[in-house]
Every structure is written in C-alpha cells, then in structure tokens.
Design an enzyme around this catalytic site. Structure first.
Site, PDB file in Angstrom:
ATOM      1  N   ARG A 148      83.710  12.186 -23.269  1.00  0.00           N
ATOM      2  CA  ARG A 148      82.780  12.760 -22.311  1.00  0.00           C
ATOM      3  C   ARG A 148      83.289  14.166 -21.986  1.00  0.00           C
ATOM      4  O   ARG A 148      84.495  14.423 -22.048  1.00  0.00           O
ATOM      5  CB  ARG A 148      82.731  11.938 -21.020  1.00  0.00           C
ATOM      6  CG  ARG A 148      82.320  10.481 -21.198  1.00  0.00           C
ATOM      7  CD  ARG A 148      82.369   9.746 -19.860  1.00  0.00           C
ATOM      8  NE  ARG A 148      81.923   8.368 -19.974  1.00  0.00           N
ATOM      9  CZ  ARG A 148      82.733   7.323 -20.120  1.00  0.00           C
ATOM     10  NH1 ARG A 148      84.052   7.506 -20.196  1.00  0.00           N
ATOM     11  NH2 ARG A 148      82.253   6.096 -20.212  1.00  0.00           N
ATOM     12  N   LYS A 172      85.750   7.286 -16.517  1.00  0.00           N
ATOM     13  CA  LYS A 172      85.051   7.012 -15.265  1.00  0.00           C
ATOM     14  C   LYS A 172      85.835   6.024 -14.412  1.00  0.00           C
ATOM     15  O   LYS A 172      86.420   5.073 -14.931  1.00  0.00           O
ATOM     16  CB  LYS A 172      83.658   6.439 -15.563  1.00  0.00           C
ATOM     17  CG  LYS A 172      82.678   7.474 -16.111  1.00  0.00           C
ATOM     18  CD  LYS A 172      81.296   6.857 -16.270  1.00  0.00           C
ATOM     19  CE  LYS A 172      80.275   7.893 -16.710  1.00  0.00           C
ATOM     20  NZ  LYS A 172      78.923   7.312 -16.853  1.00  0.00           N
ATOM     21  N   HIS A 244      77.594  16.032 -24.972  1.00  0.00           N
ATOM     22  CA  HIS A 244      77.392  14.602 -25.194  1.00  0.00           C
ATOM     23  C   HIS A 244      76.853  14.311 -26.596  1.00  0.00           C
ATOM     24  O   HIS A 244      77.006  13.200 -27.101  1.00  0.00           O
ATOM     25  CB  HIS A 244      76.444  14.046 -24.129  1.00  0.00           C
ATOM     26  CG  HIS A 244      76.993  12.826 -23.437  1.00  0.00           C
ATOM     27  ND1 HIS A 244      78.152  12.838 -22.702  1.00  0.00           N
ATOM     28  CD2 HIS A 244      76.535  11.550 -23.397  1.00  0.00           C
ATOM     29  CE1 HIS A 244      78.380  11.628 -22.227  1.00  0.00           C
ATOM     30  NE2 HIS A 244      77.420  10.827 -22.638  1.00  0.00           N
ATOM     31  N   HIS A 270      83.324   2.100 -22.699  1.00  0.00           N
ATOM     32  CA  HIS A 270      82.214   1.414 -22.026  1.00  0.00           C
ATOM     33  C   HIS A 270      82.656   0.044 -21.544  1.00  0.00           C
ATOM     34  O   HIS A 270      83.280  -0.706 -22.286  1.00  0.00           O
ATOM     35  CB  HIS A 270      81.036   1.224 -22.990  1.00  0.00           C
ATOM     36  CG  HIS A 270      80.336   2.505 -23.336  1.00  0.00           C
ATOM     37  ND1 HIS A 270      79.597   2.667 -24.476  1.00  0.00           N
ATOM     38  CD2 HIS A 270      80.278   3.690 -22.680  1.00  0.00           C
ATOM     39  CE1 HIS A 270      79.108   3.890 -24.506  1.00  0.00           C
ATOM     40  NE2 HIS A 270      79.504   4.531 -23.430  1.00  0.00           N
ATOM     41  N   TYR A 279      73.927   4.024 -26.757  1.00  0.00           N
ATOM     42  CA  TYR A 279      74.482   5.281 -27.246  1.00  0.00           C
ATOM     43  C   TYR A 279      74.389   5.401 -28.762  1.00  0.00           C
ATOM     44  O   TYR A 279      74.305   6.488 -29.309  1.00  0.00           O
ATOM     45  CB  TYR A 279      75.957   5.407 -26.846  1.00  0.00           C
ATOM     46  CG  TYR A 279      76.174   5.990 -25.482  1.00  0.00           C
ATOM     47  CD1 TYR A 279      76.692   7.263 -25.319  1.00  0.00           C
ATOM     48  CD2 TYR A 279      75.864   5.265 -24.343  1.00  0.00           C
ATOM     49  CE1 TYR A 279      76.903   7.803 -24.062  1.00  0.00           C
ATOM     50  CE2 TYR A 279      76.069   5.789 -23.077  1.00  0.00           C
ATOM     51  CZ  TYR A 279      76.584   7.058 -22.945  1.00  0.00           C
ATOM     52  OH  TYR A 279      76.791   7.581 -21.693  1.00  0.00           O
TER      53      TYR A 279
END
Length: 298
Positions: A148, A172, A244, A270, A279
């Site tokens: 990312r 994240k 991205h 993920h 994705y």
C-alpha cells in the site's frame, strides 16, 4: 450523552482498541455526522441510544438520491459499525440497522498493468535527476512487494533484512508482516540508500525513514501519486493509474503465474481472503486455463 459525546467515545475506541489511523477514523465518523445533520435539518431530537430503524431508513432513502450505490453501501457499513460499538458497550440492546441491507452491486475489478507497462514506467524514470534513484527504488518496491502507498512511505531502513531476503511491513492497524523481497528490488534500494540518499540533509525525525524528499523529510502519499502520474504521461500510458495499481498488478501477476490465493492474501496483508478475491483481477481466459490444467476430467 449527546451525539457528540458518543462520537468522541467511538473515536477513542477506533484509535485505541482497533488501532486505526486518523484518516480512517475521520472517514468512519463523517457519515455519522451526516446523519446528525439530517436529524437537525428535520427537527428530529433523538439520541443514538433511542433512534429507531424507521428514522435511519428515512436518512438512507434521502442519501440514496444523492450518491451512487457504492457510496450508499459505504455509509450503511459505517453506521452499522457505530451501532455495533454502542451494542458492544451496552449503550443499546439492539442495532437499528440489523435489518437494513446494503444495495446490491457488482464487484469493481481494479485496473492492472502488464509487465511491459510496468517496465516502461520504471525505465522512464530520469536517473540523471537527484530523485531518480529514489523513484526507481520506490516503484520497484511498490510492485515487487505489493505494498500500500501508506506502507511504502512508512518503510524504515531498520525494516530491511536483506541478508534474510525479507522486509518488515507495518500495515493497517499497525499489524506487521514479513515480506520476501527480490534481489533486483534489493539492488535498487541499496543503490539509492548508499548514493543519492546520502546527499540529502536528513532531518533528525526521518533518520530511519527509507524514502525521503529533497528536504530530508518523509515523502507524502500525494507525492507518490504525482510521481506515478507524471511517468504515465511521459510514456503516454492510456490508463488511469495510482500507487494501488502496482499492488493490484503484483497480486494479478502472481496469481496468473501459479501462486495460490492464500499466499497472496498473506503477502497483501488481508485479514479476509474475500478481500483478496476483490483485489485480484480474474479474466475468463485465465479461469479456463486453470480448469484445463488442473481438473481431473480435463
């Protein structure tokens, strides 16, 4: 408590318990504030503890006139998260959004780049400029590791474990994962790190940050977008791309060359493999190839 108090409590939960970034928290709360504005404009005085499904349905109906189904689904999802929090904290005994469904929509397949297009973008980097070696190393890392853009700008020198062939990525929610990194990618990072990066007057707060701007500070996400868009114009690439796009391409190319979805999920960071499926761009030709190769009755 009024709406503001509940929202502040919810923001603290998102930051401390879930470890979300300030930008993500702001996005979560934007739609709650939009609901508050709707209540105010319609003279509806009710707290989040007492609000009923009927009122929320009126709000969602009003919103549906102004936004597309994808945005509507995002709003419903954000509100469900808020009321789920109130339920968790026992401010409520039920969720007024429990029976409200998001609009149906098809999956939006992300744009991807062919390997030749990625090669052309990287080849277009002006290595005679002060930032050339940095830009080449950044693009190689975006594509080579499927990062990312937030992970790229946060990458530190102390996260590089080249002897072992890995880099440590903080994703994240501050969740970390080790990613394999190829020799070519290592080579370009090393060239940048040992050459042009040493010519920058590095700020003390950024001493361990890998990719820096000309003032010796960490790069912004916006700057990465700008660099990529300028390169796309330079090679006359007729696609709308962003950082991205390199991540999507990374996943797609791995899948098309035989990698399993679970491995791709782990590399992308993920939590759910369902997200990975969104994705990854799958075309019918590739699916037919998989069937013909692996099915016992091909």
């Amino acid at each position: 408590m009024n709406w503001e108090s509940y929202i502040k409590s919810y923001q603290s939960y998102l930051k401390i318990e879930r470890g979300l970034s300030a930008n993500t928290i702001a996005n979560y709360c934007f739609d709650i504030e939009r609901l508050c504005l709707f209540l105010e404009q319609n003279n509806i005085a009710i707290s989040p503890v007492k609000i009923k499904a009927e009122t929320l349905q009126e709000f969602i109906y009003q919103v549906s006139k102004e936004v597309n189904p994808r945005s509507q689904a995002r709003i419903i999802s954000g509100l469900k998260s808020f009321f789920k929090y109130l339920l968790f904290e026992e401010y409520r005994t039920d969720s007024p959004l429990e029976l409200i469904e998001s609009p149906k929509m098809g999956r939006k397949l992300p744009d991807t780049l062919a390997v030749a297009e990625i090669d052309a973008l990287i080849a277009a980097v002006d290595l005679s400029s002060n930032e050339g070696e940095r830009n080449r190393a950044m693009l190689e890392t975006l594509y080579g590791c499927g990062l990312r853009v937030s992970e790229l700008v946060a990458l530190k020198i102390s996260d590089l474990f080249f002897e072992e062939g890995f880099v440590l990525i903080t994703g994240k929610g501050n969740k970390q994962r080790f990613l394999p990194i190829g020799l070519l990618n290592q080579k370009y990072i090393t060239i940048y790190k040992e050459n042009s990066r040493t010519e920058i007057p590095i700020q003390k707060v950024a001493e361990d940050t890998l990719f820096l701007n000309r003032r010796g500070k960490p790069l912004t996400r916006a700057m990465i977008f700008t660099i990529i868009k300028q390169l796309a114009v330079k090679i006359d690439l007729q696609k709308k791309i962003s950082p991205h796009t390199f991540r999507h391409s990374f996943a797609t190319h791995l899948l098309e060359n035989g990698a399993d979805l679970r491995s791709i999920q782990l590399m992308l960071g993920h939590e759910s493999i369902t997200t990975t499926e969104i994705y990854v761009h799958l075309d019918r030709k590739y699916l037919a190839q998989v069937l013909n190769t692996f099915h016992p009755r091909k």
